[in-house]
Design a protein around this motif. Structure first.
Motif, PDB file in Angstrom:
ATOM      1  N   LEU A   1     -16.906  -1.712  -0.790  1.00  0.00           N
ATOM      2  CA  LEU A   1     -16.168  -0.451  -0.690  1.00  0.00           C
ATOM      3  C   LEU A   1     -17.085   0.704  -0.315  1.00  0.00           C
ATOM      4  CD1 LEU A   1     -13.908  -0.840  -3.849  1.00  0.00           C
ATOM      5  CD2 LEU A   1     -13.106  -0.785  -1.498  1.00  0.00           C
ATOM      6  N   GLU A   2     -18.279   0.728  -0.929  1.00  0.00           N
ATOM      7  CA  GLU A   2     -19.227   1.807  -0.636  1.00  0.00           C
ATOM      8  C   GLU A   2     -19.698   1.751   0.815  1.00  0.00           C
ATOM      9  OE1 GLU A   2     -23.449   3.662  -2.305  1.00  0.00           O
ATOM     10  OE2 GLU A   2     -22.500   1.982  -3.354  1.00  0.00           O
TER      11      GLU A   2
ATOM     12  N   PRO B   1       0.813  -1.226   0.000  1.00  0.00           N
ATOM     13  CA  PRO B   1       0.000   0.000   0.000  1.00  0.00           C
ATOM     14  C   PRO B   1       0.838   1.264   0.000  1.00  0.00           C
ATOM     15  CG  PRO B   1      -0.910  -1.586   1.541  1.00  0.00           C
ATOM     16  CD  PRO B   1       0.395  -2.153   1.071  1.00  0.00           C
ATOM     17  N   GLU B   2       1.970   1.236   0.727  1.00  0.00           N
ATOM     18  CA  GLU B   2       2.797   2.443   0.814  1.00  0.00           C
ATOM     19  C   GLU B   2       3.507   2.778  -0.503  1.00  0.00           C
ATOM     20  OE1 GLU B   2       4.910  -0.811   3.301  1.00  0.00           O
ATOM     21  OE2 GLU B   2       2.869  -0.119   2.917  1.00  0.00           O
ATOM     22  N   GLU B   3       3.479   1.852  -1.462  1.00  0.00           N
ATOM     23  CA  GLU B   3       4.080   2.124  -2.765  1.00  0.00           C
ATOM     24  C   GLU B   3       3.141   2.909  -3.682  1.00  0.00           C
ATOM     25  OE1 GLU B   3       7.201  -1.246  -3.932  1.00  0.00           O
ATOM     26  OE2 GLU B   3       5.230  -2.096  -3.472  1.00  0.00           O
ATOM     27  N   LEU B   4       1.895   3.048  -3.267  1.00  0.00           N
ATOM     28  CA  LEU B   4       0.947   3.842  -4.049  1.00  0.00           C
ATOM     29  C   LEU B   4       1.149   5.328  -3.732  1.00  0.00           C
ATOM     30  CD1 LEU B   4      -2.094   1.473  -3.626  1.00  0.00           C
ATOM     31  CD2 LEU B   4      -0.966   1.993  -5.770  1.00  0.00           C
ATOM     32  N   PRO B   5       1.050   6.195  -4.739  1.00  0.00           N
ATOM     33  CA  PRO B   5       1.471   7.591  -4.570  1.00  0.00           C
ATOM     34  C   PRO B   5       0.466   8.508  -3.888  1.00  0.00           C
ATOM     35  CG  PRO B   5       0.718   7.236  -6.810  1.00  0.00           C
ATOM     36  CD  PRO B   5       0.645   5.907  -6.120  1.00  0.00           C
TER      37      PRO B   5
ATOM     38  N   ILE C   1      -7.927   2.657  -0.515  1.00  0.00           N
ATOM     39  CA  ILE C   1      -8.832   1.841  -1.348  1.00  0.00           C
ATOM     40  C   ILE C   1      -8.199   0.473  -1.592  1.00  0.00           C
ATOM     41  CG2 ILE C   1      -9.856   1.617  -3.657  1.00  0.00           C
ATOM     42  CD1 ILE C   1     -10.197   4.669  -3.683  1.00  0.00           C
ATOM     43  N   TYR C   2      -6.903   0.463  -1.867  1.00  0.00           N
ATOM     44  CA  TYR C   2      -6.195  -0.801  -2.102  1.00  0.00           C
ATOM     45  C   TYR C   2      -6.237  -1.691  -0.851  1.00  0.00           C
ATOM     46  CZ  TYR C   2      -2.313  -4.009  -3.063  1.00  0.00           C
ATOM     47  OH  TYR C   2      -1.545  -5.127  -3.237  1.00  0.00           O
ATOM     48  N   LYS C   3      -6.008  -1.104   0.325  1.00  0.00           N
ATOM     49  CA  LYS C   3      -6.080  -1.876   1.577  1.00  0.00           C
ATOM     50  C   LYS C   3      -7.460  -2.491   1.767  1.00  0.00           C
ATOM     51  CE  LYS C   3      -2.830   1.081   4.134  1.00  0.00           C
ATOM     52  NZ  LYS C   3      -2.731   2.088   5.222  1.00  0.00           N
ATOM     53  N   THR C   4      -8.496  -1.714   1.431  1.00  0.00           N
ATOM     54  CA  THR C   4      -9.869  -2.196   1.610  1.00  0.00           C
ATOM     55  C   THR C   4     -10.193  -3.300   0.604  1.00  0.00           C
ATOM     56  OG1 THR C   4     -10.431   0.063   2.261  1.00  0.00           O
ATOM     57  CG2 THR C   4     -12.260  -1.438   1.906  1.00  0.00           C
TER      58      THR C   4
END
Length: 602
Positions: A515-516, A474-478, A485-488
């Protein structure tokens, strides 16, 4: 509670609405794409979703529903958009309610009421018989009067003023609509008196102003509504509301000068005709035309003023990429007279329309002696700037050759005199610091787009989460929201069994709902990412999706390291300038490590 706006959304399909402005092409199931009208682009990034009833541009970030589309494309406020769409959907609205009221809507109501009133007078009033006789002499029948809602204003100082006041409008409101004038004593009186009235409609079919032709011996033969909140002469094309369907069908528009020219041309069968009321084409009018066609034929009055108006408007039109031709009338001083003399000559005039540059050549070569060097010099001086403005290189070359042949000179001489602007390397004129900033910014944008693509693929193909979960942190996402969102999405993957995730349609729907439910405030972002997925990845095969994910993850990791190298290099230069050897050694080690990691990723 079900509101009128909800009902309008149910009745007006977003794809059908946007198709009135743009040519949409299919992009997956119930989705469409086009070049965005709000910024310049060569590859379509504008997506319309029929299922979600939304639009979004991935190039400039604009997006919304049918109301925001109309507001953005037309430059209007919500009450105006509501009025237009309510009419289209046939949904009644109580315009007295504060949330629907606007000053523009009030002026539109006043203008519509005035048009209806004057039209009724022309059709039925005894004192309007002389006007009806005049129209009969001009070969304008009752059907045409009704179709164009022509009217007549009585020879009175307050007839319309009193009528509108009786219908609940104040003098200030009627004045704001441009229908009355205020004298030096502060007294209001009717602007249009004893005049044949031509209502002016916008392209939505709303009355926004009027042209009045005198039926007496007044010096001002024609007067128009002044500029108001709803009427701006430079933004209006007379008859476009009636002609737009025919323009799309024929894929060209005929532009004439006067209102009667428009009406007579339409009656003669050329329905794709509009009027500019004797003025040169403006940028706003050209933008409006380009919604319906890029092909234009122009016919102006056969006099010096008409020709000059044509030349002023044409220069701007073809620079904006319109394909322009000129109609030279074979009879009569204007299209109205030409048609009444012989309709076939009008149609033949259209068939013989000439390309704009050929028209310029004929105008500039007129009365010139090609055996005289001074005339040749003047011809070149007049035509070369016009050729230089041609947007297409092949066209420029064609007309340079034509001019060279006419003048019997070398084409190279003319090319040298063109002085076309040359493209310079913009980076060469920038400072080193500016280049570094631009590089960092470019890398950030690239990294962000790569990351959005990865999340978009996972939303469209949830079964592919298994390929990403061990490769991407997740920390590689900017961006923090993308990382969350990726974690979820990972949480969702870990909470269900494999049979559910392998059913892609079910998995996609369940993931969206999950997600919603977790974060309702993500809905707009998730919907936008889903549209991105449809635009970019919906046509790919499973193996192609796997490859796309692998390449994006690898590229994202590379971009992270490239940005790190750029930042470290910037600090290194500062350390070298200050002579801090210990820091220099540390930075060189880190830079070397990044380069090694980049090599491993290749």
């Amino acid at each position: 509670m079900f509101t009128p706006t909800d009902e309008i959304k149910n009745r007006v399909d977003i794809a059908d609405l946007i198709q009135e402005y743009l040519k949409l092409t299919p992009a997956g199931m119930n989705n469409f794409k086009a070049n965005c009208p709000f910024h310049h682009e060569k590859t379509p990034s504008f997506i319309v979703s029929r299922d979600k009833q939304i639009w979004h541009c991935f190039g400039c970030g604009e997006g919304g529903d049918i109301f925001t589309w109309l507001q953005k494309i037309e430059g209007i406020d919500f009450p105006e958009a509501l009025k237009i769409l309510a009419k289209k959907a046939n949904v009644p609205i109580d315009w007295h309610e504060p949330q629907y009221a606007s000053e523009k809507n009030k002026l539109l109501d006043i203008s519509r009421l005035a048009a209806d009133y004057w039209h009724d007078i022309l059709l039925h009033a005894t004192e309007a018989q002389t006007v009806r006789d005049y129209l009969q002499q001009r070969i304008v029948d009752t059907k045409t009067v009704t179709e164009w809602q022509l009217g007549w204003s009585r020879d009175s100082w307050d007839d319309l003023l009193n009528y509108l006041k009786k219908n609940g409008f104040s003098e200030n409101e009627i004045f704001a609509a441009g229908l009355i004038v205020k004298n030096d004593q502060g007294k209001y009186y009717d602007r249009f008196r004893n005049r044949l009235i031509f209502p002016i409609y916008n392209h939505h079919g709303q009355v926004i102003g009027f042209t009045g032709r005198t039926m007496s011996n007044e010096e001002a033969k024609y007067i128009n509504t002044p500029q108001t909140l709803i009427y701006n002469k430079s933004q209006v094309l007379y008859g476009l509301d009636k002609a737009k369907t025919a323009i799309r069908k024929a894929d060209y528009v005929i532009i004439v000068e006067g209102n009667m020219d428009v009406i007579t041309c339409a009656n003669a069968g050329t329905k794709n005709v509009i009027g500019v009321s004797g003025t040169a084409l403006t940028t706003e009018q050209i933008n409006l035309i380009q919604r319906f066609s890029n092909n234009v034929m122009m016919s102006f009055d056969a006099d010096v003023a008409g020709e000059r108006a044509a030349l002023r408007g044409l220069d701007l039109a073809w620079q904006r990429g319109l394909n322009v031709k000129i109609i030279r009338l074979l009879a009569g001083k204007d299209p109205d007279e030409c048609i009444k003399l012989n309709r076939d000559l009008w149609l033949e005039s259209i068939r013989q329309a000439v390309n704009i540059m050929d028209y310029y050549f004929s105008i500039i070569l007129k009365d010139k002696d090609l055996s005289r060097s001074d005339h040749k010099k003047n011809i070149a001086a007049d035509l070369l700037p016009l050729i230089a403005k041609l947007p297409d290189q092949i066209e420029r070359s064609h007309y340079l050759q034509k001019l060279a042949n006419l003048l019997n000179v070398s084409e190279k001489i003319l090319t040298d005199k063109l002085k076309l602007p040359t493209t310079k390397d913009s980076l060469a004129s920038k400072t080193e610091k500016e280049q570094e900033i631009n590089l960092d910014s470019s890398l950030d944008i690239i990294k962000h787009k790569i990351a959005e693509g990865i999340i978009a693929i996972l939303l469209l193909y949830p079964d592919k989460i298994r390929l990403v979960i061990t490769e991407l942190l997740p920390e590689e996402l900017p961006e923090l929201e993308l990382a969350d969102i990726y974690k979820t999405i990972v949480m969702y993957y870990n909470s269900i069994d494999s049979s559910q995730i392998n059913n892609n349609l079910l998995g996609r729907s369940n993931l969206h709902d999950f997600l919603e439910k977790q974060r309702p405030d993500w809905l707009n972002r998730i919907t936008t990412l889903e549209l991105l997925a449809t635009k970019e990845f919906s046509d790919l095969q499973p193996a192609e999706i796997d490859y796309e994910l692998e390449q994006r993850i690898q590229r994202l990791k590379k971009e992270i390291r490239l940005i790190k190298v750029a930042n470290l290099t910037s600090v290194l230069k500062q350390a070298e300038a200050s002579g801090d050897q210990e820091l220099i050694d540390q930075l060189l080690t880190q830079i070397h490590q990044c380069h090694q990691e980049l090599k491993n990723l290749s």
